[in-house]
Design a protein around this motif. Structure first.
Motif, PDB file in Angstrom:
ATOM      1  N   UNK A 163       0.839  -1.203   0.000  1.00  0.00           N
ATOM      2  CA  UNK A 163       0.000   0.000   0.000  1.00  0.00           C
ATOM      3  C   UNK A 163       0.875   1.255   0.000  1.00  0.00           C
ATOM      4  N   UNK A 164       1.888   1.261   0.857  1.00  0.00           N
ATOM      5  CA  UNK A 164       2.792   2.418   0.911  1.00  0.00           C
ATOM      6  C   UNK A 164       3.523   2.607  -0.407  1.00  0.00           C
ATOM      7  N   UNK A 165       3.973   1.507  -1.008  1.00  0.00           N
ATOM      8  CA  UNK A 165       4.666   1.614  -2.297  1.00  0.00           C
ATOM      9  C   UNK A 165       3.740   2.137  -3.388  1.00  0.00           C
ATOM     10  N   UNK A 166       2.437   1.858  -3.256  1.00  0.00           N
ATOM     11  CA  UNK A 166       1.477   2.350  -4.242  1.00  0.00           C
ATOM     12  C   UNK A 166       1.277   3.860  -4.139  1.00  0.00           C
ATOM     13  N   UNK A 167       1.790   4.462  -3.057  1.00  0.00           N
ATOM     14  CA  UNK A 167       1.756   5.922  -2.904  1.00  0.00           C
ATOM     15  C   UNK A 167       3.129   6.550  -3.151  1.00  0.00           C
ATOM     16  N   UNK A 168       4.127   5.735  -3.410  1.00  0.00           N
ATOM     17  CA  UNK A 168       5.490   6.223  -3.565  1.00  0.00           C
ATOM     18  C   UNK A 168       5.778   6.584  -5.020  1.00  0.00           C
ATOM     19  N   UNK A 169       6.346   7.775  -5.279  1.00  0.00           N
ATOM     20  CA  UNK A 169       6.709   8.113  -6.660  1.00  0.00           C
ATOM     21  C   UNK A 169       7.601   7.028  -7.267  1.00  0.00           C
ATOM     22  N   UNK A 170       7.350   6.714  -8.525  1.00  0.00           N
ATOM     23  CA  UNK A 170       8.059   5.601  -9.164  1.00  0.00           C
ATOM     24  C   UNK A 170       9.575   5.773  -9.107  1.00  0.00           C
ATOM     25  N   UNK A 171      10.058   6.998  -9.228  1.00  0.00           N
ATOM     26  CA  UNK A 171      11.511   7.221  -9.235  1.00  0.00           C
ATOM     27  C   UNK A 171      12.157   6.861  -7.903  1.00  0.00           C
ATOM     28  N   UNK A 172      11.345   6.776  -6.832  1.00  0.00           N
ATOM     29  CA  UNK A 172      11.883   6.453  -5.512  1.00  0.00           C
ATOM     30  C   UNK A 172      11.721   4.978  -5.165  1.00  0.00           C
ATOM     31  N   UNK A 187       0.396  -4.243  -5.777  1.00  0.00           N
ATOM     32  CA  UNK A 187      -0.512  -3.158  -6.130  1.00  0.00           C
ATOM     33  C   UNK A 187       0.165  -2.025  -6.891  1.00  0.00           C
ATOM     34  N   UNK A 188      -0.443  -1.606  -7.986  1.00  0.00           N
ATOM     35  CA  UNK A 188       0.049  -0.479  -8.767  1.00  0.00           C
ATOM     36  C   UNK A 188      -0.538   0.829  -8.236  1.00  0.00           C
ATOM     37  N   UNK A 189       0.215   1.927  -8.444  1.00  0.00           N
ATOM     38  CA  UNK A 189      -0.286   3.258  -8.074  1.00  0.00           C
ATOM     39  C   UNK A 189      -1.569   3.571  -8.821  1.00  0.00           C
ATOM     40  N   UNK A 190      -1.606   3.285 -10.124  1.00  0.00           N
ATOM     41  CA  UNK A 190      -2.766   3.646 -10.942  1.00  0.00           C
ATOM     42  C   UNK A 190      -4.033   2.940 -10.480  1.00  0.00           C
ATOM     43  N   UNK A 191      -3.889   1.717  -9.959  1.00  0.00           N
ATOM     44  CA  UNK A 191      -5.064   0.987  -9.469  1.00  0.00           C
ATOM     45  C   UNK A 191      -5.521   1.512  -8.111  1.00  0.00           C
ATOM     46  N   UNK A 192      -4.568   1.813  -7.238  1.00  0.00           N
ATOM     47  CA  UNK A 192      -4.948   2.240  -5.889  1.00  0.00           C
ATOM     48  C   UNK A 192      -5.448   3.683  -5.860  1.00  0.00           C
ATOM     49  N   UNK A 193      -5.036   4.498  -6.829  1.00  0.00           N
ATOM     50  CA  UNK A 193      -5.444   5.911  -6.828  1.00  0.00           C
ATOM     51  C   UNK A 193      -6.962   6.055  -6.828  1.00  0.00           C
ATOM     52  N   UNK A 194      -7.655   5.078  -7.395  1.00  0.00           N
ATOM     53  CA  UNK A 194      -9.120   5.149  -7.459  1.00  0.00           C
ATOM     54  C   UNK A 194      -9.737   5.113  -6.060  1.00  0.00           C
ATOM     55  N   UNK A 195      -9.032   4.493  -5.117  1.00  0.00           N
ATOM     56  CA  UNK A 195      -9.563   4.394  -3.754  1.00  0.00           C
ATOM     57  C   UNK A 195      -9.633   5.761  -3.080  1.00  0.00           C
ATOM     58  N   UNK A 207      -2.921  -6.026  -1.815  1.00  0.00           N
ATOM     59  CA  UNK A 207      -1.803  -6.907  -2.158  1.00  0.00           C
ATOM     60  C   UNK A 207      -1.505  -6.768  -3.637  1.00  0.00           C
ATOM     61  N   UNK A 208      -2.429  -7.220  -4.476  1.00  0.00           N
ATOM     62  CA  UNK A 208      -2.301  -7.042  -5.924  1.00  0.00           C
ATOM     63  C   UNK A 208      -3.445  -6.223  -6.491  1.00  0.00           C
ATOM     64  N   UNK A 209      -4.556  -6.176  -5.746  1.00  0.00           N
ATOM     65  CA  UNK A 209      -5.746  -5.488  -6.248  1.00  0.00           C
ATOM     66  C   UNK A 209      -6.540  -6.317  -7.236  1.00  0.00           C
ATOM     67  N   UNK A 210      -6.184  -7.604  -7.373  1.00  0.00           N
ATOM     68  CA  UNK A 210      -6.843  -8.438  -8.373  1.00  0.00           C
ATOM     69  C   UNK A 210      -8.325  -8.645  -8.063  1.00  0.00           C
ATOM     70  N   UNK A 211      -8.673  -8.582  -6.778  1.00  0.00           N
ATOM     71  CA  UNK A 211     -10.077  -8.779  -6.392  1.00  0.00           C
ATOM     72  C   UNK A 211     -10.920  -7.521  -6.549  1.00  0.00           C
ATOM     73  N   UNK A 212     -10.296  -6.377  -6.717  1.00  0.00           N
ATOM     74  CA  UNK A 212     -11.050  -5.117  -6.687  1.00  0.00           C
ATOM     75  C   UNK A 212     -12.127  -5.040  -7.756  1.00  0.00           C
ATOM     76  N   UNK A 213     -11.790  -5.465  -8.951  1.00  0.00           N
ATOM     77  CA  UNK A 213     -12.774  -5.353 -10.030  1.00  0.00           C
ATOM     78  C   UNK A 213     -14.023  -6.162  -9.724  1.00  0.00           C
ATOM     79  N   UNK A 214     -13.845  -7.386  -9.252  1.00  0.00           N
ATOM     80  CA  UNK A 214     -14.992  -8.246  -8.945  1.00  0.00           C
ATOM     81  C   UNK A 214     -15.788  -7.681  -7.770  1.00  0.00           C
ATOM     82  N   UNK A 215     -15.086  -7.327  -6.688  1.00  0.00           N
ATOM     83  CA  UNK A 215     -15.771  -6.824  -5.497  1.00  0.00           C
ATOM     84  C   UNK A 215     -16.515  -5.524  -5.772  1.00  0.00           C
ATOM     85  N   UNK A 216     -15.929  -4.655  -6.589  1.00  0.00           N
ATOM     86  CA  UNK A 216     -16.568  -3.372  -6.881  1.00  0.00           C
ATOM     87  C   UNK A 216     -17.693  -3.521  -7.906  1.00  0.00           C
ATOM     88  N   UNK A 217     -17.471  -4.388  -8.893  1.00  0.00           N
ATOM     89  CA  UNK A 217     -18.508  -4.580  -9.907  1.00  0.00           C
ATOM     90  C   UNK A 217     -19.789  -5.123  -9.295  1.00  0.00           C
TER      91      UNK A 217
END
Length: 251
Positions: A163-172, A187-195, A207-217
């Motif tokens: 989760x913390x890495x998903x908020x960290x600038x890619x260069x860091x 988890x990617x930044x682009x996926x978590x930003x929606x939260x 973790x990976x966010x793989x469940x998000x699409x199903x749970x949200x849909x």
């Protein structure tokens, strides 16, 4: 709101310059959690190595499936945990109170999680891992079950770091972490930003966010909020106006 409450890595330090530093008890719990995972992994490896000479292809398939299920279950578990602490409880809630308070602060200051010591972010999940996983790992000799437990516990414990890495600038980011994000393993930044966008009621898995699409849909967490409200009368925080607890404060 006090500085202590505005910091996702809640600590006992009052000094502003040390607000992101973990305390010794937090580091101790984090060390215990890591030791638990290493002990469990070592025992699992020894069991697999001992059985390897006579293991059938089906046995190897069972191990692979157990690891995959553990990984998927960790992502789902991270979503349930994130949904619960985001929406329910207070700072006085037993065990998880500090996590609840820090997650509330995180919605106002999302980038602060990137400044915190790892132990300060993970110590609660590390403590749960130690208490729940260590006795089980020491007592069980089922390699398949242990593979599931080690993968589930490992990814679950480190889900807040992902989760913390998903908020960290890619260069860091370390190159390996960036590669894992690109591969969708964590988890990617682009996926978590929606939260962090209104209505703040989805994309909970970290973790990976793989469940998000199903749970949200299928609006699983939205339905759970309705059930909790009808049974207990408690409103989830995501139903609040975004201008209060849920809006970001520009530092």
């Amino acid at each position: 709101m006090a500085a202590k409450q505005n910091n996702i890595c809640i600590s006992n330090y009052s000094d502003e310059s040390r607000r992101y530093k973990s305390t010794w008890p937090q580091r101790a719990w984090f060390a215990c959690g890591c030791a638990t995972l290493l002990i469990s992994l070592a025992k699992t490896t020894l069991l697999i190595a001992a059985a390897a000479p006579t293991a059938s292809p089906l046995a190897w398939l069972e191990l692979a499936v157990a690891a995959l299920i553990g990984y998927a279950a960790a992502d789902l578990g991270s979503g349930i945990f994130h949904w619960a602490v985001d929406n329910y409880g207070t700072a006085e809630t037993p065990v998880f109170g500090p996590q609840i308070e820090s997650f509330r602060a995180h919605h106002q200051h999302p980038s602060e999680i990137t400044k915190c010591d790892t132990a300060g972010v993970l110590y609660v999940l590390a403590a749960v891992t130690t208490v729940a996983v260590l006795p089980f790992s020491l007592l069980s000799d089922d390699a398949v079950l242990l593979v599931f437990v080690v993968v589930f516990a490992g990814f679950g414990m480190f889900s807040l770091k992902f989760h913390a890495w998903a908020h960290t600038p890619r260069r860091k980011l370390p190159a390996l972490v960036a590669a894992l994000q690109d591969a969708g393993i964590i988890l990617r930044w682009s996926d978590h930003a929606k939260h962090h966008r209104p209505p703040f009621d989805g994309n909970y898995c970290t973790v990976s966010g793989v469940w998000n699409r199903v749970l949200d849909e299928y609006k699983v967490f939205a339905a759970a909020d309705v059930v909790v409200f009808r049974v207990t009368g408690v409103r989830p925080r995501s139903w609040s106006e975004p201008s209060s607890d849920w809006s970001q404060i520009l530092d």
